[in-house]
Write an enzyme that holds these catalytic residues in place. Sequence first.
Site, PDB file in Angstrom:
ATOM      1  N   GLY A  61      -4.984  -8.857  91.909  1.00 43.90           N
ATOM      2  CA  GLY A  61      -3.824  -9.093  91.038  1.00 43.90           C
ATOM      3  C   GLY A  61      -2.894 -10.140  91.607  1.00 43.90           C
TER       4      GLY A  61
ATOM      5  N   GLY B 174     -11.932  -2.241  94.652  1.00 46.91           N
ATOM      6  CA  GLY B 174     -10.530  -2.440  94.306  1.00 46.91           C
ATOM      7  C   GLY B 174      -9.654  -2.588  95.531  1.00 46.91           C
ATOM      8  CG  ASP B 175      -5.905  -1.383  97.736  1.00 46.19           C
ATOM      9  OD1 ASP B 175      -4.963  -2.045  97.281  1.00 46.19           O
ATOM     10  OD2 ASP B 175      -5.800  -0.600  98.685  1.00 46.19           O
ATOM     11  CD  GLU B 176     -11.433  -5.791  95.986  1.00 45.14           C
ATOM     12  OE1 GLU B 176     -10.610  -5.613  95.074  1.00 45.14           O
ATOM     13  OE2 GLU B 176     -12.643  -5.637  95.826  1.00 45.14           O
ATOM     14  N   GLY B 177      -6.438  -7.125  96.490  1.00 47.39           N
ATOM     15  CA  GLY B 177      -5.377  -8.091  96.213  1.00 47.39           C
ATOM     16  C   GLY B 177      -5.710  -9.037  95.073  1.00 47.39           C
TER      17      GLY B 177
ATOM     18  CG  ASN C 261      -5.613  -1.788  88.389  1.00 51.99           C
ATOM     19  OD1 ASN C 261      -4.458  -1.410  88.574  1.00 51.99           O
ATOM     20  ND2 ASN C 261      -5.888  -2.890  87.731  1.00 51.99           N
ATOM     21  CB  ALA C 262      -4.978   1.752  92.872  1.00 49.96           C
ATOM     22  N   GLY C 263      -3.275  -0.163  90.822  1.00 42.92           N
ATOM     23  CA  GLY C 263      -2.060  -0.906  90.536  1.00 42.92           C
ATOM     24  C   GLY C 263      -2.044  -2.258  91.210  1.00 42.92           C
ATOM     25  CG  HIS C 264      -3.674  -5.743  89.831  1.00 40.64           C
ATOM     26  ND1 HIS C 264      -4.307  -6.076  88.671  1.00 40.64           N
ATOM     27  CD2 HIS C 264      -4.651  -5.488  90.724  1.00 40.64           C
ATOM     28  CE1 HIS C 264      -5.610  -6.017  88.851  1.00 40.64           C
ATOM     29  NE2 HIS C 264      -5.838  -5.662  90.090  1.00 40.64           N
ATOM     30  CB  THR C 265       2.005  -3.968  93.925  1.00 42.88           C
ATOM     31  OG1 THR C 265       1.576  -2.632  93.695  1.00 42.88           O
ATOM     32  CG2 THR C 265       3.497  -3.982  94.201  1.00 42.88           C
TER      33      THR C 265
END
Length: 112
Positions: free
Chosen positions: A17, A12-15, A38-42
Amino acid sequence: MAVDILIGLQWGDEGKGKIVDVLAPTYDIVARFQGGPNAGHTLEFGGTKHVLHQIPSGIFHPHIINIIGNGVVLDPIIFKAEMKKLADRNIDASQNLYISKKQLLFCHLISL
C-alpha cells in the site's frame, strides 16, 4: 498503454500500500485485482494516519481512477465503514472509485 503490477509474495504486510501510494501520482489507474480485506494499508500524510482494507491506495489522489476488480473478495461491512471514514475526512470516494460490473454480478462476499 504501459502497465505495472505490484504483487506481494509474503502473505501480505510487505508494504504494498505504501509503495502504491508513492507511485500512484504518476499513474491514471490503481486497481485491486484479487484477495480480500487485508490487515490494512497504513498511510500517513498531513499528520493523519489512514488505514485502507479494501479500497485501493490511490483513492487519496482525486485524478486517479481506483478499481475494485471482480477477483476481490468484498466484505460489505468493512467496505461501508471504510467509505464512511473517507467521507469523514472529506474524501469523496464515489467520484473516483469503481467496482467491476462483473464483481457486482459474480461477487464473492464475506458475511456473518
